[in-house]
Design a protein around this motif. Structure first.
Motif, PDB file in Angstrom:
ATOM      1  N   PHE A 615      26.198  55.269  54.693  1.00  0.00           N
ATOM      2  CA  PHE A 615      27.457  54.728  55.010  1.00  0.00           C
ATOM      3  C   PHE A 615      27.772  55.184  56.406  1.00  0.00           C
ATOM      4  O   PHE A 615      26.772  55.769  57.125  1.00  0.00           O
ATOM      5  CB  PHE A 615      28.614  55.652  54.189  1.00  0.00           C
ATOM      6  CG  PHE A 615      28.056  56.858  53.874  1.00  0.00           C
ATOM      7  CD1 PHE A 615      28.715  58.025  54.951  1.00  0.00           C
ATOM      8  CD2 PHE A 615      27.223  57.630  52.929  1.00  0.00           C
ATOM      9  CE1 PHE A 615      28.546  59.424  54.779  1.00  0.00           C
ATOM     10  CE2 PHE A 615      27.069  58.914  52.698  1.00  0.00           C
ATOM     11  CZ  PHE A 615      27.561  59.935  53.680  1.00  0.00           C
ATOM     12  N   GLY A 616      28.522  54.411  57.002  1.00  0.00           N
ATOM     13  CA  GLY A 616      28.938  54.780  58.537  1.00  0.00           C
ATOM     14  C   GLY A 616      30.056  54.072  58.945  1.00  0.00           C
ATOM     15  O   GLY A 616      31.457  54.182  58.097  1.00  0.00           O
ATOM     16  N   ARG A 617      30.404  53.624  60.088  1.00  0.00           N
ATOM     17  CA  ARG A 617      31.855  53.767  60.641  1.00  0.00           C
ATOM     18  C   ARG A 617      31.933  52.062  60.963  1.00  0.00           C
ATOM     19  O   ARG A 617      30.983  51.205  61.210  1.00  0.00           O
ATOM     20  CB  ARG A 617      31.858  54.328  61.923  1.00  0.00           C
ATOM     21  CG  ARG A 617      31.763  55.570  61.704  1.00  0.00           C
ATOM     22  CD  ARG A 617      32.929  56.357  61.273  1.00  0.00           C
ATOM     23  NE  ARG A 617      32.806  57.982  61.391  1.00  0.00           N
ATOM     24  CZ  ARG A 617      32.922  58.876  60.174  1.00  0.00           C
ATOM     25  NH1 ARG A 617      33.435  58.271  59.148  1.00  0.00           N
ATOM     26  NH2 ARG A 617      32.668  59.909  60.533  1.00  0.00           N
ATOM     27  N   ALA A 618      33.030  51.430  61.074  1.00  0.00           N
ATOM     28  CA  ALA A 618      33.455  50.407  61.750  1.00  0.00           C
ATOM     29  C   ALA A 618      34.458  50.521  62.824  1.00  0.00           C
ATOM     30  O   ALA A 618      35.193  51.557  63.097  1.00  0.00           O
ATOM     31  CB  ALA A 618      34.227  49.354  60.828  1.00  0.00           C
ATOM     32  N   PRO A 619      34.461  49.428  64.034  1.00  0.00           N
ATOM     33  CA  PRO A 619      35.128  49.927  65.015  1.00  0.00           C
ATOM     34  C   PRO A 619      36.656  50.161  65.040  1.00  0.00           C
ATOM     35  O   PRO A 619      37.160  50.980  65.693  1.00  0.00           O
ATOM     36  CB  PRO A 619      35.101  48.316  65.596  1.00  0.00           C
ATOM     37  CG  PRO A 619      33.809  47.816  65.362  1.00  0.00           C
ATOM     38  CD  PRO A 619      33.741  48.104  63.989  1.00  0.00           C
ATOM     39  N   THR A 620      37.105  49.624  63.663  1.00  0.00           N
ATOM     40  CA  THR A 620      38.763  49.752  63.524  1.00  0.00           C
ATOM     41  C   THR A 620      39.226  51.135  62.579  1.00  0.00           C
ATOM     42  O   THR A 620      40.173  51.436  62.437  1.00  0.00           O
ATOM     43  CB  THR A 620      39.268  48.814  63.115  1.00  0.00           C
ATOM     44  OG1 THR A 620      38.602  48.242  61.868  1.00  0.00           O
ATOM     45  CG2 THR A 620      39.446  47.838  63.788  1.00  0.00           C
ATOM     46  N   GLN A 621      37.834  51.693  62.122  1.00  0.00           N
ATOM     47  CA  GLN A 621      38.141  52.781  61.169  1.00  0.00           C
ATOM     48  C   GLN A 621      37.274  54.207  61.632  1.00  0.00           C
ATOM     49  O   GLN A 621      36.142  53.914  61.948  1.00  0.00           O
ATOM     50  CB  GLN A 621      37.842  52.259  59.716  1.00  0.00           C
ATOM     51  CG  GLN A 621      38.492  51.099  59.345  1.00  0.00           C
ATOM     52  CD  GLN A 621      39.960  51.451  59.149  1.00  0.00           C
ATOM     53  OE1 GLN A 621      40.466  52.279  59.356  1.00  0.00           O
ATOM     54  NE2 GLN A 621      40.748  50.017  59.172  1.00  0.00           N
ATOM     55  N   THR A 622      37.863  55.315  61.480  1.00  0.00           N
ATOM     56  CA  THR A 622      37.122  56.530  61.925  1.00  0.00           C
ATOM     57  C   THR A 622      37.300  57.189  60.453  1.00  0.00           C
ATOM     58  O   THR A 622      35.966  57.523  59.927  1.00  0.00           O
ATOM     59  CB  THR A 622      37.883  57.197  62.663  1.00  0.00           C
ATOM     60  OG1 THR A 622      38.386  56.749  63.849  1.00  0.00           O
ATOM     61  CG2 THR A 622      37.027  58.433  63.149  1.00  0.00           C
ATOM     62  N   PHE A 623      38.228  57.388  59.932  1.00  0.00           N
ATOM     63  CA  PHE A 623      38.425  58.427  58.655  1.00  0.00           C
ATOM     64  C   PHE A 623      39.318  57.850  57.650  1.00  0.00           C
ATOM     65  O   PHE A 623      39.924  56.725  57.963  1.00  0.00           O
ATOM     66  CB  PHE A 623      38.993  59.730  59.149  1.00  0.00           C
ATOM     67  CG  PHE A 623      38.186  60.494  60.334  1.00  0.00           C
ATOM     68  CD1 PHE A 623      36.793  60.733  60.147  1.00  0.00           C
ATOM     69  CD2 PHE A 623      38.821  60.556  61.364  1.00  0.00           C
ATOM     70  CE1 PHE A 623      36.207  61.376  61.013  1.00  0.00           C
ATOM     71  CE2 PHE A 623      38.380  61.220  62.442  1.00  0.00           C
ATOM     72  CZ  PHE A 623      36.835  61.881  62.296  1.00  0.00           C
ATOM     73  N   GLY A 624      39.451  58.567  56.718  1.00  0.00           N
ATOM     74  CA  GLY A 624      40.446  58.347  55.853  1.00  0.00           C
ATOM     75  C   GLY A 624      42.005  58.130  56.578  1.00  0.00           C
ATOM     76  O   GLY A 624      42.841  57.301  56.222  1.00  0.00           O
ATOM     77  N   ARG A 625      42.246  58.867  57.545  1.00  0.00           N
ATOM     78  CA  ARG A 625      43.375  58.617  58.297  1.00  0.00           C
ATOM     79  C   ARG A 625      43.766  57.398  58.982  1.00  0.00           C
ATOM     80  O   ARG A 625      44.815  57.140  59.340  1.00  0.00           O
ATOM     81  CB  ARG A 625      43.522  59.828  59.570  1.00  0.00           C
ATOM     82  CG  ARG A 625      42.723  59.679  60.700  1.00  0.00           C
ATOM     83  CD  ARG A 625      43.108  60.815  61.979  1.00  0.00           C
ATOM     84  NE  ARG A 625      42.809  62.067  61.488  1.00  0.00           N
ATOM     85  CZ  ARG A 625      42.873  63.045  62.335  1.00  0.00           C
ATOM     86  NH1 ARG A 625      43.304  62.808  63.462  1.00  0.00           N
ATOM     87  NH2 ARG A 625      42.275  64.129  61.955  1.00  0.00           N
ATOM     88  N   THR A 626      42.680  56.642  59.374  1.00  0.00           N
ATOM     89  CA  THR A 626      42.886  55.342  60.069  1.00  0.00           C
ATOM     90  C   THR A 626      42.812  54.010  58.973  1.00  0.00           C
ATOM     91  O   THR A 626      43.576  53.058  59.212  1.00  0.00           O
ATOM     92  CB  THR A 626      41.688  55.028  61.098  1.00  0.00           C
ATOM     93  OG1 THR A 626      40.544  55.211  60.304  1.00  0.00           O
ATOM     94  CG2 THR A 626      41.903  55.917  62.349  1.00  0.00           C
TER      95      THR A 626
END
Ligand code: SF4
Length: 739
Positions: A615-626
């Motif tokens: 699993f990893g990240r997307a440019p528009t998302q960091t955590f649950g908070r985004t």
């Protein structure tokens, strides 16, 4: 009031009549979120306020535009701020999506029982704060202050750290250590005597060769790094991407090595073998600055490229060729240390191998390697009494020591909340800005711990799942509505940045500094808060050096004088190891009974029919908070499951087909669509972190995508620093619909 004995989850939308659920309220009409097309109302503000971002931990400088009605219309990068340089990542520009999120927590809530059902009741701040102070006081009297723990994430967490230190507990933790970057920090500290910090002191801008070991820069948006990455590529820098997935960065690379997950250390050792055998390392640099070269040579003598091929799946000749290529860029050859490095429980050893590779390039302190940071010397805040003495933290199981743990372990405090696990039990939690159900591995254990607590409180902006489990919920103002302490990180040029309110707090939300101070007052700890406000706190710091808040009026940033940060500028590197040298061979590790040179341990193999979950990240998302941010959701409102196209075919699955995942322990996700692609190895699947939120109060994101965290029921503990390797979970894919 007595604590509620068997705490249950209060799902937003299920509260009894008369009680308020999290984040309810009339739907707010606001620009960009109505289903109708909205004509551009103009986004240039009549007022532009500099501050810094909190959509992730990077803390870029922002300029927030506010229109004549007091509405924030646009957030841009602050050109005067060294970390943003006039640009933001997509999340940062979407900050208004957090500010105007209609799901925000709006008033303090207290758990009560009504007709045998537990519900949240809205209460005044006075009543909520009294309840928190009462709960904390009760725990202190019954069990001692050490039985209360703070879990925090985000810049505002330091106000609560102050509160906890004054209260008398050492159990202050942030999951970003053991669940994220702790192992690489430990590895670099053991090797160079210096961590790489945050923001990392990587000189990507000037690198000739940049090697990424699983770091997916460009998808993982650390703004400054990504800007430097783009400029380096424009300048002709070459990329080596080691990743089971053809990441965006791999698309820019000279070499993509689709490595078998978990075998990176074997590749690194084989690279060292080639570089040492062919004399491609920086001998003069090592002679001057390093210890243990002969031992390293002996250690990797049998770690041949042919040996590494059998583990990594990377052809022998490619290993030889890439070793030579990486070395060809030295000293401006940077092997990126990574960020979330909690993968397999062998992570300090992999981090050591990365650190040693960098040392062979002679790049610590050199252009294109790691720069030596400067910090702006703003005086510390003083005026509080000495903090009380306390027992040591309860974050390690009875009889176990992780010798190089550099921070209190979050999962350890979670485990200590289940009676009998640690030397003493944790009985109460304060949770600031972190959804522990997703941040920690093994959700069932986190739930068990929560159910055993005598008291808990969450301070947050949104009704994340954790807020449904606590006794009191305190709504914090967002980063656009509050002051926090100055940010003065190490960087090429020292600077201080100001966070200040762009608009007043919405609803009944309050800034963290105020909440901490008010709880402190109720606990008789006023003396530890000798300031009237965060503004006053900052002003007191600045005044010691003859500065004032007014100095930030123009740009929100104070720049220190330009200072050298490279050996090329005439600076001598300082290594904080016991020997004062780079320790290729780590005597500290040997003394602790751990391998003094990195060893390769093969990872567990997936059971038949299972895939390793990455699993990893997307440019528009960091955590649950985004993921609940409607603006960012316009770009990506769910995750998908990357699966090799051939494997998908073998499994009878089609691109776009809805499936669910079941892991080795029987844990299940919600539905997720297959992305059948050639861009991933056949033995693993991949998804973006943060989706699959179960809290119904997060109305936008609830029910969208699947949770990787729910699949992380197993973690492997790093014996050096106690981090939780979380890439050791395997999933099988179950069809939900035919296509
Ligand atoms: Fe904000 Fe993006 Fe910078 Fe993180 S990298 S602080 S989200 S602008």
């Amino acid at each position: 009031m007595m604590a509620i004995s068997r705490r249950t989850f209060i799902q937003a939308g299920s509260a009894a009549a008369g009680a308020t659920v999290l984040g309810v309220g009339p739907a707010t009409q606001w620009f960009g979120l109505t289903p109708d097309v909205v004509h551009n109302p103009g986004t240039e503000g009549v007022k532009v306020v500099p501050s810094f971002c909190e959509l992730c931990f990077w803390k870029c400088g922002i300029l927030a535009h506010v229109n004549g009605e007091g509405r924030v219309t646009k957030i841009e990068g602050n050109p005067a701020h060294p970390l943003s340089q006039g640009k933001l990542c997509p999340r940062g520009t979407g900050g208004t999506g957090l500010l105007y999120d209609p799901d925000r927590l709006r008033q303090p809530l207290v758990r009560v029982e009504r007709k045998g059902q537990q519900v949240f009741e809205p209460v005044s701040w006075e009543a909520a704060l009294d309840k928190v102070a009462e709960g904390m006081q009760r725990i202190k009297q019954r069990h001692g202050a050490e039985a209360f723990a703070l879990f925090k994430h985000g810049y505002g967490g330091d106000w609560f750290k102050r509160l906890m230190k004054a209260y008398g507990t050492p159990n202050i933790t942030h999951p970003s250590y053991a669940q994220c970057r702790g192992s690489r920090q430990t590895a670099f500290e053991l090797t160079f005597g210096n961590g790489v910090g945050s923001p990392e002191v990587t000189d990507i801008e000037n690198a000739r060769v940049l090697t990424l070991i699983g770091s997916h820069l460009g998808e993982n948006m650390h703004n400054t790094q990504v800007q430097e990455f783009a400029r380096a590529i424009e300048r002709g820098a070459q990329i080596v991407a080691v990743d089971p997935r053809f990441s965006t960065a791999a698309g820019k690379a000279r070499y993509w090595l689709p490595i078998k997950p978990g075998t990176d250390t074997a590749l690194l050792l084989a690279w060292m073998h080639v570089i040492l055998e062919e004399g491609l390392y920086d001998a003069a640099y090592l002679e001057q600055h390093a210890l243990g070269l002969d031992k390293l040579k002996a250690h990797v003598a049998d770690k041949t490229p042919g040996w590494a091929y059998t583990h990594t799946g990377i052809p022998t000749q490619t290993i030889v060729e890439t070793a030579r290529f990486v070395a060809s860029g030295r000293p401006a050859s940077l092997i990126h240390p990574g960020r979330r490095t909690a993968w397999y429980g062998t992570d300090t050893q992999r981090g050591r191998a990365i650190a040693i590779m960098n040392a062979l390039m002679g790049n610590w302190g050199r252009k294109g390697g790691f720069f030596m940071p400067n910090s702006m010397g703003v005086a510390k805040f003083t005026g509080e009494p000495a903090y009380p003495e306390h027992k040591h933290a309860a974050d390690m199981p009875k009889g176990v020591v992780y010798p190089f743990a550099g921070s209190v372990l979050s999962h350890g405090l979670r485990d200590a909340s289940i009676p009998g696990h640690a030397e003493y039990d944790i009985k109460g939690w304060m949770v600031y800005g972190t959804n522990l159900l997703q941040a920690l591995p093994d959700q069932n254990k986190t739930l068990e711990a929560l159910k055993n607590l005598e008291f808990s409180v969450a301070i947050d902006v949104l009704p994340a799942e954790i807020t449904g489990w606590v006794d009191v919920v305190l709504p914090e103002a967002t980063y656009l509505e509050r002051y926090d302490d100055l940010h003065t990180p190490g960087w090429r040029q020292g600077f201080a940045a100001l966070r200040q309110p762009v608009v007043p707090p919405m609803y009944e939300s309050k800034p963290g500094w105020w909440i901490a101070k008010e709880i402190g007052k109720r606990l008789g700890l006023d003396a530890y808060f000798p300031f009237d406000s965060a503004e006053d706190y900052i002003q007191q710091r600045l005044a010691k050096d003859g500065r004032s808040l007014a100095d930030f009026a123009e740009t929100g940033v104070l720049l220190d004088k330009a200072s050298p940060c490279y050996i090329e500028d005439g600076l001598a590197p300082v290594f904080g190891t016991p020997s004062g040298k780079i320790e290729l061979y780590s005597q500290q590790m040997a003394d602790a009974g751990l391998a003094p040179l990195p060893d390769y341990e093969p990872p567990d193999e997936p059971p038949a029919g299972h895939f390793r979950l990455l699993f990893g990240r997307a440019p528009t998302q960091t955590f649950g908070r985004t993921v609940n941010n409607r603006f960012l959701g316009e770009v990506m409102d769910t995750n998908v499951l990357w699966m090799n196209v051939r494997t998908a075919k073998e499994q009878g699955l089609k691109h776009g087909q809805q499936v669910m995942l079941v892991n080795q322990d029987g844990a299940k996700t919600g539905p997720i669509a297959i992305k059948a692609t050639q861009r991933i190895r056949p033995d693993c699947v991949y998804m973006v972190h943060g989706y699959g939120q179960r809290a119904k109060g997060l109305k936008f994101t609830h029910g969208k995508g699947a949770s990787d965290s729910a699949m992380v029921t197993r973690s492997s503990i790093d014996p050096a620093m106690g981090g939780t390797g979380m890439n050791n979970n395997f999933v099988r894919v179950e069809r939900l619909e035919a296509v």
